[in-house]
Design an enzyme around this catalytic site. Structure first.
Site, PDB file in Angstrom:
ATOM      1  N   ASP A   9      27.474 -45.150 -28.889  1.00 41.17           N
ATOM      2  CA  ASP A   9      27.347 -45.267 -30.052  1.00 41.17           C
ATOM      3  C   ASP A   9      25.879 -44.922 -30.475  1.00 41.17           C
ATOM      4  OD1 ASP A   9      27.410 -46.462 -32.895  1.00 41.17           O
ATOM      5  OD2 ASP A   9      26.123 -47.981 -32.369  1.00 41.17           O
ATOM      6  N   LEU A  10      25.614 -44.512 -31.702  1.00 37.61           N
ATOM      7  CA  LEU A  10      24.165 -43.832 -32.146  1.00 37.61           C
ATOM      8  C   LEU A  10      23.143 -44.728 -32.409  1.00 37.61           C
ATOM      9  CD1 LEU A  10      22.688 -41.239 -32.147  1.00 37.61           C
ATOM     10  CD2 LEU A  10      23.286 -41.277 -34.637  1.00 37.61           C
ATOM     11  N   ASP A  11      23.443 -45.384 -33.762  1.00 34.64           N
ATOM     12  CA  ASP A  11      22.409 -46.304 -34.304  1.00 34.64           C
ATOM     13  C   ASP A  11      22.395 -47.725 -33.555  1.00 34.64           C
ATOM     14  OD1 ASP A  11      21.988 -44.809 -37.002  1.00 34.64           O
ATOM     15  OD2 ASP A  11      23.904 -44.795 -37.049  1.00 34.64           O
ATOM     16  N   THR A  17      17.653 -46.818 -35.641  1.00 34.47           N
ATOM     17  CA  THR A  17      17.821 -46.468 -37.126  1.00 34.47           C
ATOM     18  C   THR A  17      17.911 -47.254 -38.121  1.00 34.47           C
ATOM     19  OG1 THR A  17      19.930 -45.514 -36.518  1.00 34.47           O
ATOM     20  CG2 THR A  17      18.095 -43.773 -36.934  1.00 34.47           C
ATOM     21  N   LYS A  45      25.543 -53.055 -39.630  1.00 32.44           N
ATOM     22  CA  LYS A  45      25.599 -52.425 -38.310  1.00 32.44           C
ATOM     23  C   LYS A  45      27.110 -51.898 -38.050  1.00 32.44           C
ATOM     24  CE  LYS A  45      21.457 -54.039 -36.517  1.00 32.44           C
ATOM     25  NZ  LYS A  45      20.430 -54.817 -35.270  1.00 32.44           N
ATOM     26  N   GLY A  46      27.092 -50.687 -37.646  1.00 30.56           N
ATOM     27  CA  GLY A  46      28.462 -50.202 -37.459  1.00 30.56           C
ATOM     28  C   GLY A  46      29.368 -49.958 -38.505  1.00 30.56           C
ATOM     29  N   ARG A  49      28.983 -45.932 -44.771  1.00 32.40           N
ATOM     30  CA  ARG A  49      27.998 -46.233 -45.734  1.00 32.40           C
ATOM     31  C   ARG A  49      28.875 -46.744 -46.984  1.00 32.40           C
ATOM     32  NH1 ARG A  49      26.411 -40.391 -47.231  1.00 32.40           N
ATOM     33  NH2 ARG A  49      25.990 -40.410 -44.816  1.00 32.40           N
ATOM     34  N   SER A 114      30.400 -42.490 -33.353  1.00 36.72           N
ATOM     35  CA  SER A 114      29.329 -43.145 -34.189  1.00 36.72           C
ATOM     36  C   SER A 114      30.152 -43.151 -35.801  1.00 36.72           C
ATOM     37  CB  SER A 114      28.109 -42.591 -34.376  1.00 36.72           C
ATOM     38  OG  SER A 114      27.393 -42.870 -35.598  1.00 36.72           O
ATOM     39  N   ALA A 115      29.702 -44.219 -36.422  1.00 33.61           N
ATOM     40  CA  ALA A 115      30.412 -44.125 -37.797  1.00 33.61           C
ATOM     41  C   ALA A 115      29.322 -43.444 -38.777  1.00 33.61           C
ATOM     42  CB  ALA A 115      30.304 -45.582 -38.448  1.00 33.61           C
ATOM     43  N   SER A 116      28.355 -42.804 -38.379  1.00 31.30           N
ATOM     44  CA  SER A 116      27.359 -42.187 -39.187  1.00 31.30           C
ATOM     45  C   SER A 116      27.733 -40.718 -39.362  1.00 31.30           C
ATOM     46  CB  SER A 116      25.912 -42.085 -38.594  1.00 31.30           C
ATOM     47  OG  SER A 116      24.848 -41.434 -39.161  1.00 31.30           O
ATOM     48  N   ASN A 118      25.375 -38.739 -40.292  1.00 36.35           N
ATOM     49  CA  ASN A 118      24.282 -38.079 -39.950  1.00 36.35           C
ATOM     50  C   ASN A 118      23.860 -37.956 -38.567  1.00 36.35           C
ATOM     51  OD1 ASN A 118      23.140 -37.733 -42.910  1.00 36.35           O
ATOM     52  ND2 ASN A 118      23.087 -39.995 -42.796  1.00 36.35           N
ATOM     53  N   LYS A 145      35.411 -48.451 -37.522  1.00 40.42           N
ATOM     54  CA  LYS A 145      35.509 -49.694 -36.374  1.00 40.42           C
ATOM     55  C   LYS A 145      35.463 -50.808 -37.217  1.00 40.42           C
ATOM     56  CE  LYS A 145      31.899 -47.051 -33.922  1.00 40.42           C
ATOM     57  NZ  LYS A 145      30.226 -46.921 -33.518  1.00 40.42           N
ATOM     58  N   GLU A 169      27.741 -50.142 -26.896  1.00 43.73           N
ATOM     59  CA  GLU A 169      27.892 -50.586 -28.585  1.00 43.73           C
ATOM     60  C   GLU A 169      26.857 -51.650 -28.897  1.00 43.73           C
ATOM     61  OE1 GLU A 169      28.418 -50.644 -31.568  1.00 43.73           O
ATOM     62  OE2 GLU A 169      30.108 -48.885 -31.588  1.00 43.73           O
ATOM     63  N   ASP A 170      26.271 -51.575 -29.994  1.00 45.61           N
ATOM     64  CA  ASP A 170      25.364 -52.964 -30.520  1.00 45.61           C
ATOM     65  C   ASP A 170      26.070 -53.680 -31.437  1.00 45.61           C
ATOM     66  OD1 ASP A 170      25.174 -50.726 -32.437  1.00 45.61           O
ATOM     67  OD2 ASP A 170      23.276 -51.741 -33.177  1.00 45.61           O
TER      68      ASP A 170
HETATM   69  C1  G6P Z   1      26.243 -46.717 -38.185  1.00 48.52           C
HETATM   70  C2  G6P Z   1      25.154 -47.716 -38.846  1.00 48.52           C
HETATM   71  C3  G6P Z   1      25.547 -48.124 -40.030  1.00 48.52           C
HETATM   72  C4  G6P Z   1      25.879 -46.994 -40.876  1.00 48.52           C
HETATM   73  C5  G6P Z   1      26.934 -46.014 -40.636  1.00 48.52           C
HETATM   74  C6  G6P Z   1      26.975 -44.888 -41.621  1.00 48.52           C
HETATM   75  O1  G6P Z   1      27.182 -47.211 -37.713  1.00 48.52           O
HETATM   76  O2  G6P Z   1      25.158 -48.747 -37.818  1.00 48.52           O
HETATM   77  O3  G6P Z   1      24.658 -49.202 -40.432  1.00 48.52           O
HETATM   78  O4  G6P Z   1      25.996 -47.468 -42.406  1.00 48.52           O
HETATM   79  O5  G6P Z   1      26.384 -45.655 -39.378  1.00 48.52           O
HETATM   80  O6  G6P Z   1      25.862 -43.930 -41.627  1.00 48.52           O
HETATM   81  P1  G6P Z   1      25.636 -42.835 -42.487  1.00 48.52           P
HETATM   82  O7  G6P Z   1      24.504 -42.112 -41.869  1.00 48.52           O
HETATM   83  O8  G6P Z   1      26.843 -42.192 -42.391  1.00 48.52           O
HETATM   84  O9  G6P Z   1      25.325 -43.455 -43.688  1.00 48.52           O
HETATM   85 MG    MG Z   2      25.311 -49.051 -33.859  1.00 41.84          MG
END
Ligand code: G6P
Ligand code: MG
Length: 222
Positions: A9-11, A17, A45-46, A49, A114-116, A118, A145, A169-170
């Site tokens: 996982d990233l964040d 972050t 977390k996880g 957005r 990752s869910a992000s 970014n 997730k 994973e966190d």
């Molecule tokens: C991760 C973080 C979440 C965040 C999600 C989406 O899973 O833990 O807190 O909301 O990514 O990130 P984004 O960068 O796409 O807004």
């Molecule tokens: Mg995370």
């Protein structure tokens, strides 16, 4: 089909972050006239957005039109991007490079899950992009997730049998996703929060290279 792969996982696992996500959500909450606490940020977390904004608006008891919702999604992300603009390798969490280097040295495939949306620019900023054989992020998944989709796509991209994958994973939702994918889950953070994980560590400094080696051996034998 290979027998062993590692998915990060990233964040909260590779970089911290969460504090920047928090600041951006807090700014929006304050503009809308309510407080958003660090404790409430734990729920984010996880979480995608879109889902985060839904939860935020519930906290503030705000009803939004679709147009407002879309505007706030964009606004939060622009603020978040401003916070991460100057991120560099000093923001990599301790001992992450040691683990990545070990896996690379052993030729074990590595993916991001990752869910992000970014994820890619962040990995680039901190200088870790080249470690990853596959990057699966919020741009490719349709089910968030705890659905296992993100990790199953990563396993497929790495050509590794899911049961041979190890996930770091966190987030509670991330551990559940890894377990549902039939992978080995490793919780990074509080053991009492991530109690469903197969193994728990506070951070990577507590995880010896011998432990990683033992996971590799175990999965090779499966
Ligand atoms: C991760 C973080 C979440 C965040 C999600 C989406 O899973 O833990 O807190 O909301 O990514 O990130 P984004 O960068 O796409 O807004
Ligand atoms: Mg995370």
């Amino acid at each position: 089909m290979k027998k062993v792969g590692f998915i990060f996982d990233l964040d909260g696992v590779i970089v911290d972050t969460a504090k920047y996500h928090y600041l951006a959500w807090k700014k929006l909450a304050n503009e809308l006239g309510f407080e958003f606490t660090v404790e409430q940020n734990e729920l984010f977390k996880g979480v995608s957005r879109k889902r985060c904004l839904e939860i935020l608006l519930d906290i503030g008891q705000i009803k939004a039109t679709q147009e407002q919702f879309d505007t706030w999604m964009v606004e939060k992300n622009l603020d978040y991007l401003a916070y991460i603009e100057n991120m560099d390798s000093s923001e990599i969490l301790p001992d992450v490079p040691r683990v990545l280097d070990y896996l690379k040295e052993k030729n074990i495939p590595i993916a991001l899950g990752s869910a992000s949306k970014n994820a890619r620019p962040i990995l680039k900023k901190v200088g870790l992009l080249s470690y990853f054989d596959s990057i699966v992020d919020g741009n490719q998944v349709t089910k968030a997730k705890p659905d296992p989709e993100v990790f199953l796509i990563a396993a497929r991209n790495l050509r590794v049998d899911p049961k041979g994958c190890v996930v770091f994973e966190d987030a509670v939702a991330g551990i559940e996703a890894a377990n549902r994918a039939n992978m080995t889950s490793i919780g990074i953070g509080e053991e009492n929060v991530l109690s469903e994980a197969h193994y728990n560590f506070k951070d990577f400094t507590e995880m010896g290279t011998d432990f990683i080696a033992s996971l590799v051996q175990k999965n090779l034998a499966k």
